[in-house]
Motif scaffolding. Structure first.
Motif, PDB file in Angstrom:
ATOM      1  N   ALA A  29      49.328  14.609  23.095  1.00 14.80           N
ATOM      2  CA  ALA A  29      48.298  14.380  24.270  1.00 14.80           C
ATOM      3  C   ALA A  29      48.621  13.628  24.853  1.00 14.80           C
ATOM      4  N   GLN A  30      48.492  14.165  26.210  1.00 18.35           N
ATOM      5  CA  GLN A  30      48.667  13.406  27.605  1.00 18.35           C
ATOM      6  C   GLN A  30      47.913  12.842  28.038  1.00 18.35           C
ATOM      7  N   SER A  31      48.616  12.128  29.282  1.00 21.05           N
ATOM      8  CA  SER A  31      48.459  10.902  30.520  1.00 21.05           C
ATOM      9  C   SER A  31      47.506  11.601  31.037  1.00 21.05           C
ATOM     10  N   SER A  32      46.650  10.023  31.781  1.00 25.30           N
ATOM     11  CA  SER A  32      45.850  10.955  32.751  1.00 25.30           C
ATOM     12  C   SER A  32      46.336  11.997  33.493  1.00 25.30           C
ATOM     13  N   ALA A  33      47.004  11.643  34.303  1.00 27.95           N
ATOM     14  CA  ALA A  33      48.243  12.399  34.947  1.00 27.95           C
ATOM     15  C   ALA A  33      48.567  14.158  34.709  1.00 27.95           C
ATOM     16  N   GLY A  34      48.272  13.939  33.575  1.00 25.00           N
ATOM     17  CA  GLY A  34      49.045  15.454  32.352  1.00 25.00           C
ATOM     18  C   GLY A  34      50.357  15.567  32.781  1.00 25.00           C
ATOM     19  N   VAL A  35      50.679  13.809  32.295  1.00 25.66           N
ATOM     20  CA  VAL A  35      52.146  13.645  32.189  1.00 25.66           C
ATOM     21  C   VAL A  35      51.688  13.722  30.748  1.00 25.66           C
ATOM     22  N   PRO A  36      52.905  14.219  29.717  1.00 23.93           N
ATOM     23  CA  PRO A  36      52.821  14.298  27.679  1.00 23.93           C
ATOM     24  C   PRO A  36      52.872  12.995  27.598  1.00 23.93           C
ATOM     25  N   ALA A  37      52.535  12.553  26.490  1.00 27.05           N
ATOM     26  CA  ALA A  37      52.538  10.981  26.099  1.00 27.05           C
ATOM     27  C   ALA A  37      53.789   9.962  26.164  1.00 27.05           C
ATOM     28  N   TRP A  38      54.570  11.001  25.532  1.00 26.76           N
ATOM     29  CA  TRP A  38      56.298  10.455  25.592  1.00 26.76           C
ATOM     30  C   TRP A  38      56.523  10.057  26.721  1.00 26.76           C
ATOM     31  N   LEU A  39      56.960  10.838  27.739  1.00 23.98           N
ATOM     32  CA  LEU A  39      57.394  11.131  29.331  1.00 23.98           C
ATOM     33  C   LEU A  39      56.281  10.039  29.900  1.00 23.98           C
ATOM     34  N   ALA A  40      55.067   9.803  29.276  1.00 31.31           N
ATOM     35  CA  ALA A  40      54.732   9.014  30.674  1.00 31.31           C
ATOM     36  C   ALA A  40      55.126   7.003  29.598  1.00 31.31           C
ATOM     37  N   THR A  41      55.091   7.111  28.645  1.00 34.48           N
ATOM     38  CA  THR A  41      56.340   5.922  28.408  1.00 34.48           C
ATOM     39  C   THR A  41      57.222   5.370  29.321  1.00 34.48           C
TER      40      THR A  41
END
Length: 328
Positions: A29-41
């Motif tokens: 999954a991608q975050s709303s900013a296009g950042v991968p979910a694992w990195l968004a953490t």
């Protein structure tokens, strides 16, 4: 961005990164900013986190250079020089998306200079107020960089446990810049360990491979200034550079160093207008902004003539030879 295979030479750095990263399950999954979910953490302004504007700039630069074929390194780097220079915290980041690895670590900022009667563009140890790209300014210039060659130089000998002497070899990783940072090579801007030899004296040691024509070598006291300031370069702890060097040696990657000149100007204008940077669409670490009140960018066109005038008015004394060491 497609995950890349990880070369064997990067196994050590990935293990090092894992020490500082929370365990995160792979996610598509991608975050709303296009950042991968694992990195968004890892996104945020708390300890060990990276501010979203800094991450987005760093990712965009890396993706651009990767698509152009300028870099093929599976990892990229970022630095947020608006954060406090806290040895126990982190404002320099190494990110390897294919391996889901993230690490935050300390890094020094440019000390700047105080030229009495001319200009004071010096910085404190904790927070940087002044930024710029002028020659001899010792200021950090934010923006786009790509790592280049690494050069190791002998600096002298120092005493270690057991009364033995050890050679101090320090590696300098050259950065090449673009735009405001295009003079990085002329300014000798890059990354190195925050370790230096102080109190140098010369001692007779003709058998040393580093001896000069008179058989003399420098000796000094090894000083670790992690958590301190630099001459405008990025400085890491000795242990951190031993992990960064294998990652970038003969394998260039990108570094986005925040803030750029435009960022500094935007925040300064917001503060002058009584606005918070965030409401004005700009980013600055709140803790440091409270200490410095407002940042300032010193472009080379403004600052270099002032530095040149100061040099003319205050000529440096003739260089003095390093003294001979007292005792055996």
């Amino acid at each position: 961005m497609r995950p890349r295979s990880v070369p064997s030479k990067l196994v050590a750095i990935l293990a090092f990164l894992a020490l500082g990263a929370a365990a995160v399950e792979p996610a598509q999954a991608q975050s709303s900013a296009g950042v991968p979910a694992w990195l968004a953490t890892h996104v945020g302004e708390g300890p060990g986190q990276i501010a979203l504007p800094v991450l987005l700039r760093a990712r965009a630069l890396y993706q651009q250079k990767s698509s152009q074929g300028a870099v093929s390194n599976p990892c990229y780097m970022a630095m947020d020089a608006t954060r406090p220079n806290d040895p126990g915290g982190g404002r320099f980041y190494v990110i390897c998306e294919g391996a889901h690895a993230f690490r935050a670590m300390p890094a020094g900022h440019g000390a700047g200079r105080n030229l009495p009667g001319v200009a004071d563009f010096s910085n404190g140890r904790r927070c940087a107020r002044n930024f710029g790209n002028a020659m001899d300014s010792e200021l950090t210039a934010g923006g786009v960089y790509v790592t280049s060659e690494a050069k190791t130089s002998f600096k002298g000998y120092y005493r270690v446990a057991g009364g033995q002497n050890a050679a101090f070899l320090r590696t300098f990783i050259q950065f090449d810049g673009e735009g405001e940072t295009a003079n990085a090579r002329q300014r000798a801007i890059g990354g190195h360990a925050s370790v230096v030899l102080k109190g140098l004296c010369m001692r007779k040691q003709p058998a040393s491979p580093y001896a000069n024509g008179e058989g003399l070598v420098p000796y000094g006291t090894l000083v670790d200034y992690a958590g301190g300031r630099s001459n405008g370069c990025t400085s890491w702890s000795a242990s951190d550079i031993h992990q960064i060097l294998p990652m970038v040696q003969n394998n260039p990657t990108t570094l986005y160093l925040y803030p750029s000149a435009a960022d500094v100007t935007a925040v300064a204008r917001a503060v002058a207008a009584g606005q918070s940077p965030a409401r004005a669409g700009a980013y600055w670490n709140a803790s440091c902004l409270g200490e410095i009140r407002a940042p300032r960018y010193w472009p080379k066109q403004t600052l270099e003539p002032l530095i040149a005038q100061y040099k003319r008015d205050h000529p440096a004394p003739p260089p003095r030879p390093i003294p001979l060491c007292a005792g055996p």
